[in-house]
Design a protein around this motif. Sequence first.
Motif, mmCIF file in Angstrom:
data_model
loop_
_atom_site.group_PDB
_atom_site.id
_atom_site.type_symbol
_atom_site.label_atom_id
_atom_site.label_comp_id
_atom_site.label_asym_id
_atom_site.label_seq_id
_atom_site.Cartn_x
_atom_site.Cartn_y
_atom_site.Cartn_z
ATOM 1 N N MET A 167 -128.105 -24.110 3.628
ATOM 2 C CA MET A 167 -127.189 -24.627 4.638
ATOM 3 C C MET A 167 -126.312 -25.712 4.016
ATOM 4 O O MET A 167 -126.813 -26.651 3.424
ATOM 5 N N ASN A 168 -125.011 -25.532 4.157
ATOM 6 C CA ASN A 168 -124.047 -26.532 3.705
ATOM 7 C C ASN A 168 -124.316 -27.838 4.448
ATOM 8 O O ASN A 168 -124.664 -27.840 5.610
ATOM 9 N N THR A 169 -124.141 -28.945 3.791
ATOM 10 C CA THR A 169 -124.429 -30.247 4.382
ATOM 11 C C THR A 169 -123.688 -30.462 5.693
ATOM 12 O O THR A 169 -124.263 -30.963 6.650
ATOM 13 N N ILE A 170 -122.441 -30.092 5.748
ATOM 14 C CA ILE A 170 -121.637 -30.313 6.952
ATOM 15 C C ILE A 170 -122.150 -29.476 8.125
ATOM 16 O O ILE A 170 -121.977 -29.836 9.280
ATOM 17 N N GLU A 171 -122.818 -28.381 7.830
ATOM 18 C CA GLU A 171 -123.363 -27.532 8.895
ATOM 19 C C GLU A 171 -124.531 -28.179 9.608
ATOM 20 O O GLU A 171 -124.966 -27.719 10.660
ATOM 21 N N LYS A 172 -125.047 -29.277 9.064
ATOM 22 C CA LYS A 172 -126.123 -30.018 9.718
ATOM 23 C C LYS A 172 -125.628 -30.733 10.969
ATOM 24 O O LYS A 172 -126.399 -31.123 11.826
ATOM 25 N N ILE A 173 -124.313 -30.892 11.054
ATOM 26 C CA ILE A 173 -123.729 -31.472 12.266
ATOM 27 C C ILE A 173 -123.623 -30.343 13.285
ATOM 28 O O ILE A 173 -122.800 -29.452 13.173
ATOM 29 N N THR A 174 -124.504 -30.403 14.277
ATOM 30 C CA THR A 174 -124.574 -29.309 15.246
ATOM 31 C C THR A 174 -124.175 -29.722 16.660
ATOM 32 O O THR A 174 -124.029 -28.876 17.529
ATOM 33 N N ASN A 175 -124.023 -31.044 16.890
ATOM 34 C CA ASN A 175 -123.570 -31.480 18.208
ATOM 35 C C ASN A 175 -122.855 -32.820 18.105
ATOM 36 O O ASN A 175 -122.990 -33.547 17.121
ATOM 37 N N LEU A 176 -122.103 -33.130 19.124
ATOM 38 C CA LEU A 176 -121.268 -34.329 19.127
ATOM 39 C C LEU A 176 -122.086 -35.614 19.094
ATOM 40 O O LEU A 176 -121.602 -36.653 18.650
ATOM 41 N N ASP A 177 -123.324 -35.568 19.545
ATOM 42 C CA ASP A 177 -124.153 -36.764 19.558
ATOM 43 C C ASP A 177 -124.450 -37.277 18.146
ATOM 44 O O ASP A 177 -124.841 -38.425 17.973
ATOM 45 N N GLN A 178 -124.252 -36.440 17.149
ATOM 46 C CA GLN A 178 -124.473 -36.852 15.763
ATOM 47 C C GLN A 178 -123.283 -37.633 15.206
ATOM 48 O O GLN A 178 -123.369 -38.170 14.111
ATOM 49 N N LEU A 179 -122.205 -37.677 15.944
ATOM 50 C CA LEU A 179 -120.990 -38.372 15.504
ATOM 51 C C LEU A 179 -120.748 -39.587 16.385
ATOM 52 O O LEU A 179 -121.231 -39.658 17.512
ATOM 53 N N SER A 180 -119.967 -40.528 15.867
ATOM 54 C CA SER A 180 -119.638 -41.705 16.666
ATOM 55 C C SER A 180 -118.188 -42.112 16.427
ATOM 56 O O SER A 180 -117.552 -41.677 15.472
ATOM 57 N N GLY A 181 -117.700 -42.944 17.309
ATOM 58 C CA GLY A 181 -116.373 -43.510 17.165
ATOM 59 C C GLY A 181 -115.264 -42.480 17.081
ATOM 60 O O GLY A 181 -115.263 -41.472 17.791
ATOM 61 N N GLU A 182 -114.327 -42.754 16.185
ATOM 62 C CA GLU A 182 -113.149 -41.902 16.021
ATOM 63 C C GLU A 182 -113.534 -40.487 15.591
ATOM 64 O O GLU A 182 -112.892 -39.514 16.005
ATOM 65 N N GLN A 183 -114.581 -40.363 14.786
ATOM 66 C CA GLN A 183 -114.997 -39.032 14.342
ATOM 67 C C GLN A 183 -115.446 -38.176 15.518
ATOM 68 O O GLN A 183 -115.124 -36.999 15.606
ATOM 69 N N ARG A 184 -116.167 -38.784 16.435
ATOM 70 C CA ARG A 184 -116.586 -38.058 17.636
ATOM 71 C C ARG A 184 -115.372 -37.700 18.488
ATOM 72 O O ARG A 184 -115.277 -36.597 19.025
ATOM 73 N N ASP A 185 -114.431 -38.647 18.617
ATOM 74 C CA ASP A 185 -113.219 -38.390 19.393
ATOM 75 C C ASP A 185 -112.468 -37.179 18.847
ATOM 76 O O ASP A 185 -112.015 -36.319 19.611
ATOM 77 N N ILE A 186 -112.325 -37.119 17.532
ATOM 78 C CA ILE A 186 -111.622 -35.993 16.900
ATOM 79 C C ILE A 186 -112.348 -34.688 17.184
ATOM 80 O O ILE A 186 -111.741 -33.687 17.571
ATOM 81 N N ALA A 187 -113.662 -34.695 17.018
ATOM 82 C CA ALA A 187 -114.460 -33.479 17.250
ATOM 83 C C ALA A 187 -114.368 -33.031 18.707
ATOM 84 O O ALA A 187 -114.338 -31.831 18.989
ATOM 85 N N GLU A 188 -114.303 -33.980 19.625
ATOM 86 C CA GLU A 188 -114.161 -33.622 21.040
ATOM 87 C C GLU A 188 -112.825 -32.949 21.313
ATOM 88 O O GLU A 188 -112.740 -32.021 22.116
ATOM 89 N N VAL A 189 -111.786 -33.402 20.652
ATOM 90 C CA VAL A 189 -110.454 -32.846 20.878
ATOM 91 C C VAL A 189 -110.309 -31.458 20.266
ATOM 92 O O VAL A 189 -109.789 -30.538 20.899
ATOM 93 N N ILE A 190 -110.774 -31.292 19.034
ATOM 94 C CA ILE A 190 -110.524 -30.022 18.329
ATOM 95 C C ILE A 190 -111.728 -29.079 18.305
ATOM 96 O O ILE A 190 -111.602 -27.939 17.884
ATOM 97 N N GLY A 191 -112.875 -29.544 18.721
ATOM 98 C CA GLY A 191 -114.079 -28.719 18.703
ATOM 99 C C GLY A 191 -114.874 -28.948 17.422
ATOM 100 O O GLY A 191 -114.320 -29.301 16.382
ATOM 101 N N LEU A 192 -116.172 -28.742 17.520
ATOM 102 C CA LEU A 192 -117.068 -29.056 16.410
ATOM 103 C C LEU A 192 -116.828 -28.184 15.181
ATOM 104 O O LEU A 192 -116.826 -28.679 14.053
ATOM 105 N N GLU A 193 -116.587 -26.914 15.378
ATOM 106 C CA GLU A 193 -116.352 -26.013 14.235
ATOM 107 C C GLU A 193 -115.070 -26.417 13.491
ATOM 108 O O GLU A 193 -115.050 -26.488 12.259
ATOM 109 N N SER A 194 -114.019 -26.696 14.233
ATOM 110 C CA SER A 194 -112.770 -27.132 13.602
ATOM 111 C C SER A 194 -112.943 -28.489 12.935
ATOM 112 O O SER A 194 -112.374 -28.746 11.874
ATOM 113 N N TYR A 195 -113.733 -29.355 13.538
ATOM 114 C CA TYR A 195 -114.007 -30.659 12.933
ATOM 115 C C TYR A 195 -114.690 -30.483 11.579
ATOM 116 O O TYR A 195 -114.317 -31.117 10.599
#
Length: 86
Positions: A1-29
């Motif tokens: 598993m690629n390291t970035i694939e370990k991010i599976t939900n928004l709760d793993q992100l915070s601040g601006e990074q979470r905001d970006i993922a919310e706008v564009i979706g987790l896969e696009s993030y």
Amino acid sequence: MNTIEKITNLDQLSGEQRDIAEVIGLESYRKLVEQYGGTHVYICKAETILRELRNNEIRSQFNGCNYRELAKKYCVSEMTVRKIVL
């Protein structure tokens, strides 16, 4: 598993990074992180993109002598049309 694939939900992100993922979706993030992680990315305003689209339309419709017509159609001055097509 690629390291970035370990991010599976928004709760793993915070601040601006979470905001970006919310706008564009987790896969696009994740794709954005893989492609541009660690770099600075500038996202221009919508008006900048729309202005360039308008300018491209003006250039494509310009026939060499229709400055006034294009200025009226696109609500700009004839001088602006001249600057765009030159």
